[in-house]
Structure formats: structure tokens, C-alpha cells
Design a protein around this motif. Structure first.
Motif, mmCIF file in Angstrom:
data_model
loop_
_atom_site.group_PDB
_atom_site.id
_atom_site.type_symbol
_atom_site.label_atom_id
_atom_site.label_comp_id
_atom_site.label_asym_id
_atom_site.label_seq_id
_atom_site.Cartn_x
_atom_site.Cartn_y
_atom_site.Cartn_z
ATOM 1 N N ASP A 139 1.020 -1.150 0.064
ATOM 2 C CA ASP A 139 -0.188 -0.086 0.212
ATOM 3 C C ASP A 139 0.842 1.218 0.097
ATOM 4 O O ASP A 139 0.894 2.390 -0.631
ATOM 5 C CB ASP A 139 -0.957 0.102 1.171
ATOM 6 N N CYS A 153 -4.024 5.274 -2.691
ATOM 7 C CA CYS A 153 -3.924 4.339 -1.322
ATOM 8 C C CYS A 153 -5.396 3.863 -1.138
ATOM 9 O O CYS A 153 -6.326 5.097 -0.901
ATOM 10 C CB CYS A 153 -2.955 5.145 -0.255
ATOM 11 N N ASP A 154 -5.793 2.876 -1.059
ATOM 12 C CA ASP A 154 -6.906 2.367 -0.619
ATOM 13 C C ASP A 154 -6.885 2.189 0.963
ATOM 14 O O ASP A 154 -6.648 1.277 1.708
ATOM 15 C CB ASP A 154 -7.566 1.165 -1.148
ATOM 16 N N ASN A 178 -7.136 -1.206 7.578
ATOM 17 C CA ASN A 178 -5.536 -0.895 7.362
ATOM 18 C C ASN A 178 -5.132 0.376 7.786
ATOM 19 O O ASN A 178 -3.700 0.885 7.938
ATOM 20 C CB ASN A 178 -5.107 -1.234 6.011
ATOM 21 N N LEU A 205 -1.136 1.338 8.371
ATOM 22 C CA LEU A 205 -0.761 2.419 7.384
ATOM 23 C C LEU A 205 -0.198 3.870 7.842
ATOM 24 O O LEU A 205 0.769 4.120 7.429
ATOM 25 C CB LEU A 205 -1.862 2.481 6.384
#
Length: 368
Positions: free
Chosen positions: A79, A89-90, A95, A99
Motif C-alpha cells: 500500500d 492508496c485504499d 488498514n 498504514l
């Protein structure tokens, strides 16, 4: 310069592609091999720039580094690469904390800001409580979490997850500074928690309630007799940039409609921090009251703000005599902090005692 969709497709193909890659990572507990390109990494992260710019480091690795990353899982590391390569970026609830930690590790400030913006918009109270007690390694994340718990204190005390906390955890939350709720709501929240605890914890519970009562009493006493420093006009708060901007100054109230007050020289202390990457600290001497104008513009080094950046602002006037201060505050009762503009939005502010010395921020939106 923005990245077109065609550019993103090309760069997307390069993520974890061994073709022309010049660095390999062994990521996570299972040491998954992930390929990357040093130039792109160095352009986005000061950490990678320092790493790959070290000649000794490259000599050891024979110019093709193999780097072990044990504290980031492979999916999160990928990511991060997609963000660096493609600026996409998801982010999800699953996450976002991992992240954010990875973005902190590699000093990716804009990605940090995106994570914070997502969390503020999507996290429930129970999730903030979980982060507060489970994510102690990242100080920046804890600061964001504490800010949310403080602002949503009433929701915290009414949420069912609050009843599951231990006495030490309850004490930690109730001792956060600036909880935005009344003393009554604070005690009601504690009483509600007490009702759901076993009788065996009675001694701890009584101690906790006594401790909280003393804290409230001490807090009230402080506000009855504030110190001279506390009485000085000030502002502290957080502002979020809704688009790319450049901040380079602020307007400060220096004029009052009171001819009897003699002029005095005071110090204006300014501290602005942006996502830990830039901090401006400046002391400016001012004459108050300023007879010719009501507002004096103060400038400092330009601060570049990316969309989603969280800006901590502290402005404090020091050395204003009591008589002048009373006249200054009486003259400015209707003053409020800068209105919420489209470019800079107020997330939180603390100006409980006096009107703010800040009339407006001086900034320019940057065209996308």
C-alpha cells in the motif's frame, strides 16, 4: 504537477516489478520478497533518501540492497509503494492504523494526513478507545486519538465499550486534559461505569471516585484564581488544510478604542507545527494599542500545506499590563477566531478565557 490516469497505470505496473528494480525488501514475518526502485522511493521519503544516499550502505549491499522490514506487513508495505508510485492508496478501517504507522516510519507526511482525515470521518468511539490503549508506540497517532476522545467525551462515557474498561483505563481517560463535558456528565459517566463493576472492586472504585472528585475540585479552584500568565490573551488549536496552500502570516489585533490607555510593548509568541515536518517558532514585538490601525500583520517563514495537513497553532501575548489587558478584552468582546474558510477549516480551538489575539490567517491557496 498532478499525475494523469495514464501515468498512474504505467507506474502501477512498476510496483513490485523486478524489471529494472534496484532494491529488494524482505517484508513481514514470512520475509516476502518485494521489489522497488530507489529513485522513486528517495523522491518521496527522507528515510529512503538518507538510506540510498549513503555510500557505505551501498558498498555493503554491492549497489543492490536487500533490506529486511520486520515491523510492517507485506500488504501494508505494498500500500505504501502504491502511494509512492501512483499517489493512490485504499484506506480502510482494517488498514488505517497500520498504514499510519508505516507512514510515520518512512516520514510520508501527506499519507499520514490522509489517514488522520479518514479516521476522523469514519472511526467510532469504541475504535478510538481501542487505539488509545493498544497503539502506544506511535506518539503522533496517540495525539490524534486523545484529541478525539477529548472532543467526544460525552459519547465516550455513554458508549457500552466504556463499561468494559478496567479502573486504571477509566482513570487514564478521565484524566485527559480539556475533556469537553461538564463535571456532572463526568461524574455520571463514572457512576454508570461503577454500576457495571463487581463488588470485589469496591475499594478501587471508591479510590477512583475520590480521585476524580479531587481533580474536579482542583480544576475549579484553578479557574477561580487564574495566574497572571493564564490571563494573557492566547489561542491554541488545530486547523486542517482542505487544499494545498501556503501559510505565511497572520493578522493580530493591536488597536483598541480607549484613548486613556498608555501604549505598552508586548511579545507575541507564535508556534505552528505541521504534521511534524515543519515547526515555526517566532517572537514578535508589538506596540499596543496601535493608534493608526486596529490590526497589525505579522509574517513568518512560508509554510507549505498539503491537502489534509493538520496544523497546530499556538499564539500567546506576553507582558500585557493588567489595565491594558482589561481594556483590550473589553474592546474586543465580539471577536471570534477566523471563520471556517473552504481552504482552512478549524478542527478544534481552545480560547476559554479571552478573545483570541488572531484576526485572520494570511495564506494563498495553491492551484492544483
Amino acid at each position: 504537477m498532478s499525475c494523469t490516469e495514464r501515468d498512474r497505470i504505467r507506474l502501477h505496473r512498476m510496483v513490485n516489478n523486478p524489471y529494472l528494480a534496484d532494491v529488494k525488501f524482505l517484508v513481514g514475518s514470512k520475509r516476502k520478497r518485494i521489489y522497488a526502485h530507489r529513485t522513486l522511493l528517495s523522491c518521496s521519503s527522507e528515510v529512503f533518501k538518507a538510506m540510498f544516499g549513503n555510500k557505505r550502505f551501498l558498498q555493503i549491499h554491492k549497489n543492490y540492497p536487500l533490506i529486511v522490514v520486520s515491523d510492517v506487513e507485506p500488504d501494508i508495505f505494498l500500500d505504501v509503494l502504491y502511494y509512492i508510485y501512483c499517489d493512490v492508496c485504499d484506506i480502510s478501517k482494517q488498514n488505517v492504523t497500520s498504514l499510519f504507522n508505516a507512514a510515520t516510519k518512512y516520514l510520508l507526511y501527506e499519507l499520514q494526513s490522509r489517514c488522520v482525515k479518514f479516521m476522523i470521518a469514519n472511526m467510532e468511539v469504541s475504535e478510538w478507545i481501542q487505539i488509545f490503549f493498544n497503539e502506544s508506540r506511535n506518539r503522533r497517532l496517540l495525539e490524534v486519538c486523545e484529541d478525539q476522545l477529548v472532543k467526544r467525551a460525552v459519547e465516550v462515557f455513554e458508549h457500552h465499550s466504556f463499561l468494559q474498561l478496567t479502573s486504571s483505563q477509566v482513570k487514564e481517560i478521565m484524566h485527559l486534559k480539556g475533556l469537553e463535558c461538564t463535571d456532572r456528565r463526568l461524574l455520571e459517566g463514572l457512576d454508570r461505569w461503577i454500576e457495571h463493576q463487581p463488588e470485589s472492586q469496591r475499594s478501587e472504585i471508591d479510590s477512583l471516585r475520590l480521585d476524580l472528585s479531587r481533580k474536579i475540585e482542583s480544576y475549579n479552584n484553578v479557574h477561580v484564581r487564574p495566574s497572571e500568565e493564564d490571563l494573557q490573551p492566547h489561542l491554541s488549536g488545530v486547523i486542517m488544510a482542505s487544499r494545498n496552500s501556503i501559510l505565511y502570516g497572520m493578522g493580530i489585533y493591536t488597536g483598541i478604542d480607549c484613548a486613556e490607555i498608555e501604549e505598552a510593548e508586548v511579545s507575541l509568541l507564535i508556534e505552528i507545527g505541521c504534521c511534524e515536518k515543519d515547526t515555526i517558532r517566532k517572537s514578535i514585538q508589538l506596540r499596543i494599542p496601535e493608534r493608526e490601525t486596529r490590526i497589525t500583520e505579522c509574517f513568518f517563514n512560508r509554510l507549505r500545506l498539503a491537502e489534509g495537513d493538520m496544523i497546530k497553532v499556538k499564539v500567546h501575548i506576553v507582558g500585557m499590563p493588567s489595565k491594558l489587558r482589561k481594556a483590550w478584552c473589553a474592546d474586543s468582546r465580539d471577536r471570534t477566531f477566523i471563520v471556517n474558510k473552504d481552504e482552512l477549516k478549524i478542527v478544534s480551538s481552545d480560547n476559554a478565557r479571552f478573545v483570541t489575539p488572531v484576526a485572520y490567517l494570511i495564506y494563498d491557496p495553491v492551484e492544483q
